[in-house]
Design a protein around this motif. Structure first.
Motif, PDB file in Angstrom:
ATOM      1  N   GLN A 256       0.809  -1.220   0.000  1.00 29.85           N
ATOM      2  CA  GLN A 256       0.000   0.000   0.000  1.00 29.85           C
ATOM      3  C   GLN A 256       0.843   1.271   0.000  1.00 29.85           C
ATOM      4  N   GLY A 257       2.136   1.137  -0.248  1.00 35.40           N
ATOM      5  CA  GLY A 257       2.989   2.315  -0.368  1.00 35.40           C
ATOM      6  C   GLY A 257       3.169   3.091   0.910  1.00 35.40           C
ATOM      7  N   LEU A 258       3.171   2.390   2.051  1.00 35.43           N
ATOM      8  CA  LEU A 258       3.225   3.069   3.343  1.00 35.43           C
ATOM      9  C   LEU A 258       4.639   3.225   3.908  1.00 35.43           C
ATOM     10  N   ALA A 259       5.625   2.651   3.256  1.00 35.03           N
ATOM     11  CA  ALA A 259       6.987   2.729   3.800  1.00 35.03           C
ATOM     12  C   ALA A 259       7.456   4.167   4.034  1.00 35.03           C
ATOM     13  N   PRO A 260       7.144   5.136   3.163  1.00 34.77           N
ATOM     14  CA  PRO A 260       7.579   6.509   3.440  1.00 34.77           C
ATOM     15  C   PRO A 260       6.813   7.175   4.582  1.00 34.77           C
ATOM     16  N   HIS A 261       5.710   6.579   4.993  1.00 35.23           N
ATOM     17  CA  HIS A 261       4.824   7.222   5.960  1.00 35.23           C
ATOM     18  C   HIS A 261       4.803   6.541   7.333  1.00 35.23           C
ATOM     19  N   ILE A 262       5.163   5.257   7.375  1.00 30.90           N
ATOM     20  CA  ILE A 262       5.175   4.503   8.631  1.00 30.90           C
ATOM     21  C   ILE A 262       6.539   3.836   8.755  1.00 30.90           C
ATOM     22  N   GLY A 263       7.320   4.257   9.737  1.00 34.01           N
ATOM     23  CA  GLY A 263       8.632   3.663   9.949  1.00 34.01           C
ATOM     24  C   GLY A 263       8.511   2.234  10.436  1.00 34.01           C
ATOM     25  N   MET A 264       9.609   1.500  10.373  1.00 35.15           N
ATOM     26  CA  MET A 264       9.583   0.097  10.791  1.00 35.15           C
ATOM     27  C   MET A 264      10.933  -0.287  11.395  1.00 35.15           C
ATOM     28  N   THR A 265      10.879  -1.016  12.494  1.00 39.91           N
ATOM     29  CA  THR A 265      12.080  -1.524  13.145  1.00 39.91           C
ATOM     30  C   THR A 265      11.938  -3.026  13.339  1.00 39.91           C
ATOM     31  N   VAL A 266      13.022  -3.741  13.005  1.00 38.62           N
ATOM     32  CA  VAL A 266      13.050  -5.204  13.061  1.00 38.62           C
ATOM     33  C   VAL A 266      13.790  -5.653  14.317  1.00 38.62           C
ATOM     34  N   VAL A 267      13.173  -6.558  15.079  1.00 39.24           N
ATOM     35  CA  VAL A 267      13.796  -7.085  16.297  1.00 39.24           C
ATOM     36  C   VAL A 267      14.642  -8.314  15.979  1.00 39.24           C
ATOM     37  N   ASP A 268      15.448  -8.704  16.939  1.00 40.37           N
ATOM     38  CA  ASP A 268      16.273  -9.907  16.847  1.00 40.37           C
ATOM     39  C   ASP A 268      15.369 -11.125  16.634  1.00 40.37           C
ATOM     40  N   PRO A 269      15.674 -11.982  15.642  1.00 37.71           N
ATOM     41  CA  PRO A 269      14.821 -13.154  15.439  1.00 37.71           C
ATOM     42  C   PRO A 269      14.877 -14.163  16.580  1.00 37.71           C
ATOM     43  N   ILE A 270      15.943 -14.151  17.351  1.00 40.83           N
ATOM     44  CA  ILE A 270      16.060 -15.089  18.469  1.00 40.83           C
ATOM     45  C   ILE A 270      15.494 -14.432  19.722  1.00 40.83           C
ATOM     46  N   ARG A 271      14.363 -14.938  20.157  1.00 38.97           N
ATOM     47  CA  ARG A 271      13.680 -14.393  21.336  1.00 38.97           C
ATOM     48  C   ARG A 271      14.217 -15.090  22.580  1.00 38.97           C
ATOM     49  N   ASP A 272      14.758 -14.316  23.533  1.00 41.58           N
ATOM     50  CA  ASP A 272      15.308 -14.925  24.742  1.00 41.58           C
ATOM     51  C   ASP A 272      14.277 -14.888  25.866  1.00 41.58           C
ATOM     52  N   GLU A 273      14.722 -15.154  27.095  1.00 44.12           N
ATOM     53  CA  GLU A 273      13.772 -15.247  28.212  1.00 44.12           C
ATOM     54  C   GLU A 273      13.107 -13.912  28.513  1.00 44.12           C
ATOM     55  N   LYS A 274      13.666 -12.808  28.038  1.00 44.41           N
ATOM     56  CA  LYS A 274      13.051 -11.494  28.235  1.00 44.41           C
ATOM     57  C   LYS A 274      12.193 -11.088  27.044  1.00 44.41           C
ATOM     58  N   GLY A 275      12.157 -11.908  26.030  1.00 43.32           N
ATOM     59  CA  GLY A 275      11.302 -11.626  24.885  1.00 43.32           C
ATOM     60  C   GLY A 275      12.054 -11.045  23.708  1.00 43.32           C
ATOM     61  N   TRP A 276      11.297 -10.362  22.846  1.00 44.27           N
ATOM     62  CA  TRP A 276      11.885  -9.751  21.645  1.00 44.27           C
ATOM     63  C   TRP A 276      12.779  -8.590  22.048  1.00 44.27           C
ATOM     64  N   ARG A 277      13.964  -8.514  21.455  1.00 49.04           N
ATOM     65  CA  ARG A 277      14.896  -7.450  21.823  1.00 49.04           C
ATOM     66  C   ARG A 277      15.382  -6.698  20.590  1.00 49.04           C
ATOM     67  N   PHE A 278      15.827  -5.472  20.827  1.00 53.76           N
ATOM     68  CA  PHE A 278      16.390  -4.637  19.776  1.00 53.76           C
ATOM     69  C   PHE A 278      17.913  -4.777  19.803  1.00 53.76           C
ATOM     70  N   VAL A 279      18.517  -5.038  18.652  1.00 51.09           N
ATOM     71  CA  VAL A 279      19.957  -5.250  18.568  1.00 51.09           C
ATOM     72  C   VAL A 279      20.501  -4.535  17.332  1.00 51.09           C
ATOM     73  N   ASP A 280      21.808  -4.333  17.321  1.00 51.28           N
ATOM     74  CA  ASP A 280      22.446  -3.710  16.159  1.00 51.28           C
ATOM     75  C   ASP A 280      23.511  -4.595  15.536  1.00 51.28           C
ATOM     76  N   ASN A 281      23.586  -5.863  15.991  1.00 51.88           N
ATOM     77  CA  ASN A 281      24.636  -6.753  15.492  1.00 51.88           C
ATOM     78  C   ASN A 281      24.084  -7.918  14.679  1.00 51.88           C
ATOM     79  N   VAL A 282      22.830  -7.822  14.247  1.00 51.88           N
ATOM     80  CA  VAL A 282      22.197  -8.841  13.418  1.00 51.88           C
ATOM     81  C   VAL A 282      21.728  -8.169  12.142  1.00 51.88           C
ATOM     82  N   PRO A 283      22.065  -8.721  10.980  1.00 53.77           N
ATOM     83  CA  PRO A 283      21.639  -8.095   9.727  1.00 53.77           C
ATOM     84  C   PRO A 283      20.138  -7.833   9.690  1.00 53.77           C
ATOM     85  N   ARG A 284      19.766  -6.637   9.268  1.00 56.00           N
ATOM     86  CA  ARG A 284      18.403  -6.153   9.087  1.00 56.00           C
ATOM     87  C   ARG A 284      17.730  -5.769  10.403  1.00 56.00           C
ATOM     88  N   CYS A 285      18.412  -5.920  11.537  1.00 58.69           N
ATOM     89  CA  CYS A 285      17.867  -5.496  12.832  1.00 58.69           C
ATOM     90  C   CYS A 285      18.440  -4.135  13.208  1.00 58.69           C
TER      91      CYS A 285
END
Length: 308
Positions: free
Chosen positions: A64-93
């Motif tokens: 629907q062409g929303l990429a310029p209007h709604i930002g998106m952040t990808v979490v780490d695919p490996i969910r640990d005991e604290k849940g989904w986390r934000f990282v900078d050392n995994v490609p596309r995260c």
């Protein structure tokens, strides 16, 4: 024999997996007077590329062409005991660019300090009120389909009014037996629960294989949200659900129409970029310790990848 449940709070007494309900279910509206009016730059989408429920919303954002209007952040695919986390050392995260959250659970607690359920993706976040609008993927898909149309100028409607009743009915069947069915089989903690999920799953796949004799999409020549709701499960089927979740009566490649359909949608503009098999396989095989206690990441199968 009943085994230990992967998600104890989502397991019934007979060993069936019962998915928790979504915690936040507000709507973005085209009306400027609504609590959450459609506006460019106001909302942000938190997702996992591994998760099929999040994948649906990523696709609708792209379509629907929303990429310029709604930002998106990808979490780490490996969910640990604290849940989904934000990282900078995994490609596309990426780290959280809005609030500096380390874990997605912080967004949940910022919205409801008493929240104690499982933290799920996707999450649609409102930057103005600093709250979660919705973590309901079904409704986020429909918001993205139509609420921002005046902003984007996109004309394709994935829920045309003349088909909406049929769409809702087929959505429900596919959800119960396919989308959630693979999880009910994979997380079943008794033979009875596993059998109760497995056979309806393949009954529905058999029906959909026949249905695709009528045209390229589930509703003939009309591409709808139902196609994408099914597709996110199909694209993961041979790589994850066939083996990891024991959905192994047949493979996707054993269905000529369904495999051709999966490739057809994959080839549509922008869709291949939404698929990341490394994220998908790492999430399922390295997060579900109970199902894969050795932590081995399988190399195959290659059968699902000929068009990728």
């Amino acid at each position: 024999m009943t085994r230990k449940a992967q998600f104890p709070d989502e397991q019934s007494e007979d060993g069936s997996f019962e998915r928790q309900k979504d915690a936040f279910d507000n709507w973005v509206s085209p009306s400027p007077d609504s609590q959450y009016p459609a506006a460019s730059g106001r909302y942000h989408l938190y997702v996992s590329l591994a998760c099929p429920w999040a994948h649906r919303t990523i696709i609708m954002r792209e379509r629907q062409g929303l990429a310029p209007h709604i930002g998106m952040t990808v979490v780490d695919p490996i969910r640990d005991e604290k849940g989904w986390r934000f990282v900078d050392n995994v490609p596309r995260c990426q780290p959280d660019p809005l609030n500096g959250f380390k874990y997605l659970s912080e967004a949940y607690r910022a919205t409801d300090p008493d929240y104690d359920g499982r933290v799920t993706v996707p999450v649609l976040w409102d930057k103005e009120t600093k709250r979660i609008v919705s973590n309901n993927d079904d409704n986020i898909m429909r918001m993205f389909n139509s609420a921002f149309a005046k902003i984007t100028g996109q004309g394709h409607d994935h829920c045309p009014p003349h088909l909406i009743g049929q769409i809702d009915r087929l959505n429900q069947l596919i959800y119960e037996t396919v989308n959630n069915g693979v999880y009910q089989a994979g997380f079943a903690s008794s033979q009875k629960a596993y059998d109760a999920a497995l056979y309806p799953l393949f009954d529905t796949l058999d029906m959909l294989e026949s249905r695709l004799n009528r045209g390229p999409y589930l509703f003939g020549d009309t591409l709808t949200e139902t196609d994408w709701r099914l597709w996110v499960t199909l694209i993961r089927f041979d790589a994850v659900y066939h083996g990891h979740f024991k959905c192994n009566l047949r493979r996707l490649v054993d269905y000529p129409n369904l495999i051709a359909y999966t490739e057809r949608l994959y080839r549509l503009p922008g869709i291949a970029e939404t698929v990341d098999f490394d994220h998908i396989k790492r999430h399922y095989y390295l997060t579900h310790d109970e199902l894969n206690p050795s932590g081995i990441l399988p190399a195959g199968p290659h059968s699902i990848f000929p068009f990728s």
